[in-house]
Design an enzyme around this catalytic site. Structure first.
Site, PDB file in Angstrom:
ATOM      1  N   VAL A 107      63.993  36.638  29.602  1.00 59.02           N
ATOM      2  CA  VAL A 107      63.983  37.329  28.320  1.00 59.02           C
ATOM      3  C   VAL A 107      62.555  37.317  27.798  1.00 59.02           C
ATOM      4  O   VAL A 107      61.892  36.267  27.809  1.00 59.02           O
ATOM      5  CB  VAL A 107      64.927  36.646  27.301  1.00 59.02           C
ATOM      6  N   CYS A 108      62.061  38.464  27.376  1.00 64.22           N
ATOM      7  CA  CYS A 108      60.738  38.584  26.774  1.00 64.22           C
ATOM      8  C   CYS A 108      59.672  38.036  27.730  1.00 64.22           C
ATOM      9  O   CYS A 108      59.630  38.412  28.899  1.00 64.22           O
ATOM     10  CB  CYS A 108      60.729  37.875  25.419  1.00 64.22           C
ATOM     11  N   THR A 109      58.812  37.128  27.250  1.00 69.64           N
ATOM     12  CA  THR A 109      57.718  36.639  28.091  1.00 69.64           C
ATOM     13  C   THR A 109      58.169  35.604  29.114  1.00 69.64           C
ATOM     14  O   THR A 109      57.336  35.049  29.838  1.00 69.64           O
ATOM     15  CB  THR A 109      56.584  36.061  27.232  1.00 69.64           C
TER      16      THR A 109
END
Length: 323
Positions: A107-109
């Site tokens: 998720v995300c970074t």
């Protein structure tokens, strides 16, 4: 019961993992309400275990890294991952866990963790739009697409920033337990089952969403051979259908012609390379199968509303503001 492990970092966004965690928890509740067993066992971990402070200052209780196998390992983002500040212990753990897990996701970074562990080499991936160009620079072997809510490439899934973790979890639940339960979870969470739009917002392959395996496999083949000549006759051969049967089936299942679909896939493949700014537009156009930059420019205008040059300039402005 499928064991889902969440890997957290200092300064992580709470929604990076609480969003998907809640989606899996709701799937458990809805399943038990129907008299079925809980489908998921959930585990939240960090490298050291114990209390972990999130970006908001809220502390989260985590377990130490587990060597037992997970069905799915989901890596949340954080300040450390995006800066490349990852211990070798953590990277070794991620690689080891990936060999035992059925699938790995970020998720995300969190995508920076998977990339640093070598799990995204040669694969398509996404992350938060602000960080996509940095991910591409740091890990050139990854095919970064900054415009997607989530991407599945084999057994590796990546998702965009923060709330996109919920979209990712719904897709994982649908893969495991079917579309009806995924829709029910989305209703409980009061979110879209399949969010319209992109980061602008869905992969063109997912957006077309063909129902038959033949058309899905043909689109997957096309995506992996964009640099080649992809006529409707050739695609019909891949689908093992006559040209007339293929045209009719493709239009019915995707809502567009094969030519338009291929154009979308080529533009989708070209966009992260345009945004990265490391190749000429001429080279990018050739690499994804456009005959020349002008054809790519017209495709970008139709699909994204802007020419490649404008998208590249906008990406540079965004990076300058963020960095």
């Amino acid at each position: 019961m499928r064991k889902i492990g969440f890997l957290l970092f200092l300064d992580c966004s709470l929604l990076d993992f609480t969003g998907p965690l809640t989606a899996f928890d709701v799937a458990n509740r809805l399943s038990t309400e129907k008299g079925k067993a809980r489908p998921y066992q959930l585990r939240v971990m960090s490298e050291q275990g114990g209390m972990l402070e999130s970006a908001s200052g809220t502390a989260v209780i985590t377990h130490p890294l587990e060597r037992s196998a997970f069905d799915t390992l989901i890596v949340a983002g954080g300040a450390g991952p995006r800066e490349g500040l990852l211990s070798e212990t953590l990277l070794e753990y991620t690689r080891h866990a990936a060999t035992k897990a059925r699938r790995v996701a970020s998720v995300c970074t969190g995508a920076f963790v998977l990339a640093a562990a070598g799990l995204l080499d040669g694969k398509r991936a996404t992350t938060h739009w602000r960080m996509a160009a940095r991910l591409q620079r740091m890990h050139p072997a990854v095919q970064v697409d900054s415009d997607k809510i989530f991407i599945k490439d084999g057994d590796v899934w990546t998702s965009a920033g923060i709330s996109a973790g919920i979209d990712l979890a719904l897709a994982l639940i649908e893969e495991d337990l079917g579309v009806e339960l995924a829709r029910a979870v989305a209703r409980e969470l009061v979110v879209y089952h399949r969010r319209p739009g992109g980061q602008s917002q869905f992969s063109n392959l997912l957006e077309m969403d063909p129902s038959s395996g033949r058309i899905r496999e043909t689109l997957s083949y096309a995506r992996n051979h964009l640099h080649e000549t992809l006529t409707a006759d050739r695609l019909a051969e891949i689908a093992c259908l006559s040209r007339r049967q293929f045209d009719r089936a493709f239009s019915a299942e995707t809502g567009q012609t094969p030519a338009k679909a291929i154009e979308k896939l080529r533009a989708e493949a070209a966009r992260p390379r345009v945004e990265a700014g490391e190749e000429s537009l001429e080279n990018i156009a050739r690499a994804v199968g456009f005959d020349d930059p002008e054809r790519m420019r017209r495709a970008f205008l139709r699909i994204f509303g802007y020419p490649p040059q404008a998208i590249r300039r906008a990406q540079r402005r965004q990076e300058a503001l963020y960095l």
